[in-house]
Design an enzyme around this catalytic site. Structure first.
Site, PDB file in Angstrom:
ATOM      1  N   ASP A  56      10.498   7.621 -35.506  1.00  0.00           N
ATOM      2  CA  ASP A  56      10.831   6.199 -35.449  1.00  0.00           C
ATOM      3  C   ASP A  56      11.693   5.977 -34.211  1.00  0.00           C
ATOM      4  OD1 ASP A  56      11.186   3.566 -35.917  1.00  0.00           O
ATOM      5  OD2 ASP A  56      12.247   3.778 -37.822  1.00  0.00           O
ATOM      6  N   ALA A  57      11.010   5.856 -33.065  1.00  0.00           N
ATOM      7  CA  ALA A  57      11.674   5.820 -31.763  1.00  0.00           C
ATOM      8  C   ALA A  57      11.549   4.464 -31.073  1.00  0.00           C
ATOM      9  CB  ALA A  57      11.103   6.906 -30.857  1.00  0.00           C
ATOM     10  N   LYS A  58      10.531   3.704 -31.458  1.00  0.00           N
ATOM     11  CA  LYS A  58      10.289   2.356 -30.913  1.00  0.00           C
ATOM     12  C   LYS A  58      10.313   2.338 -29.391  1.00  0.00           C
ATOM     13  CE  LYS A  58      12.025   0.079 -35.081  1.00  0.00           C
ATOM     14  NZ  LYS A  58      12.531   1.277 -35.790  1.00  0.00           N
ATOM     15  N   ARG A  59       9.602   3.282 -28.797  1.00  0.00           N
ATOM     16  CA  ARG A  59       9.509   3.321 -27.345  1.00  0.00           C
ATOM     17  C   ARG A  59       8.608   2.174 -26.861  1.00  0.00           C
ATOM     18  NH1 ARG A  59      13.551   6.207 -28.273  1.00  0.00           N
ATOM     19  NH2 ARG A  59      13.817   8.251 -27.333  1.00  0.00           N
TER      20      ARG A  59
ATOM     21  N   THR B 111       6.546   5.391 -33.313  1.00  0.00           N
ATOM     22  CA  THR B 111       6.535   3.929 -33.298  1.00  0.00           C
ATOM     23  C   THR B 111       6.693   3.435 -31.864  1.00  0.00           C
ATOM     24  OG1 THR B 111       8.928   3.857 -33.752  1.00  0.00           O
ATOM     25  CG2 THR B 111       7.428   3.695 -35.640  1.00  0.00           C
TER      26      THR B 111
END
Length: 272
Positions: free
Chosen positions: A91-94, A118
């Site tokens: 869950d890094a939302k790069r 993510t």
């Protein structure tokens, strides 16, 4: 992990539970602070307690990055410890482009060996497709979230009356397939899950917000279920911080088992 392997695990365990490893040094039981690596020791005991009840683990990368080298080491050890049959989500939302996205992808897919990551799609196709070049790896695109700020952009309509989140769904679905592309869809917008499902009928959804954030598992299943189940429902705080004493892992097991039993009822009702 291939889609059919994930679906088989859901059927075998009668669960579509994802446990969020949002491991916070300020919240874990105090007796663990005296261990060599408190973050990993906590994660290890949580994994041992919940691995029979969940099909995915989702470390929130921010909780590890903020600790520098020690945090990354704890994350590496956690990834090595998670059983191979359990789906893993960074869950890094790069959300960058070109080579930057490619190197982010290498970090999570090759160095840390996550199954998925993510990604924020705001910068368009070249912020997403570099992640889609890796075999048997998944991109989980932010689509419809539950936070208050979601109203700032996600529901803005264009000249044709289409909301932005629907445009994101429609466009991103052209870049990947249901074999490598999932979507983040918040549980506290149950009807919204149904709208997303109409647009992308065959993709898996990662659904945060059930439990501590107030989302209803029954509503999520009603609006989001498809022929492959199509759901990974995440619970973080409600499971990993279910207890604060020496028996914290047992309390986590009980919390995960309770959700798994609810999921079993849903799956059984749907002929699974």
């Amino acid at each position: 992990m291939k889609k059919e392997e994930l679906v088989a695990e859901i059927k075998r365990k009668q669960s579509f539970l994802c446990v969020g490893l949002d491991t916070d040094l300020n919240k874990i039981p105090k007796h663990l602070l005296d261990t060599e690596d408190p973050i990993f020791e906590f994660n290890k005991q949580i994994i041992d307690a919940t691995k029979d009840y969940c099909v995915a683990y989702k470390p929130n990368i921010a909780f590890y990055e903020c600790l520098g080298k020690k945090g990354w080491e704890a994350l590496e050890k956690t990834m090595d410890y998670i059983p191979d049959n359990i789906f893993t989500i960074a869950d890094a939302k790069r959300g960058d482009i070109g080579n930057t996205s490619s190197y982010y992808a290498k970090t999570f897919f090759e160095y840390l060996n996550f199954d998925s990551v993510t990604v924020a799609p705001y910068m368009g196709e070249d912020s997403v497709t570099p992640f889609l070049q890796f075999e048997d790896k998944w991109v989980i695109v932010l689509a419809l979230t539950s936070n208050a700020g979601a109203l700032d952009f996600q529901f803005v309509k264009d000249a044709q009356g289409e909301e932005l989140y629907k445009k994101v769904l429609r466009k991103t679905s052209e870049w990947g397939t249901p074999e490598n592309l999932m979507y983040v869809v918040g549980a506290t917008r149950a009807e919204g899950i149904g709208e997303v499902r109409k647009t992308v009928p065959n993709n898996f959804f990662l659904v945060p917000g059930v439990g501590a954030q107030g989302g209803s598992l029954e509503d999520v299943a009603q609006y989001g279920f498809n022929d492959d189940c199509g759901l990974l429902v995440n619970s973080s705080r409600g499971i990993i911080y279910a207890g604060q004493g020496e028996d914290f892992a047992q309390k986590s097991a009980e919390a995960a088992h309770a959700i798994q039993q609810d999921m079993h009822k849903i799956l059984k009702a749907k002929g699974w």
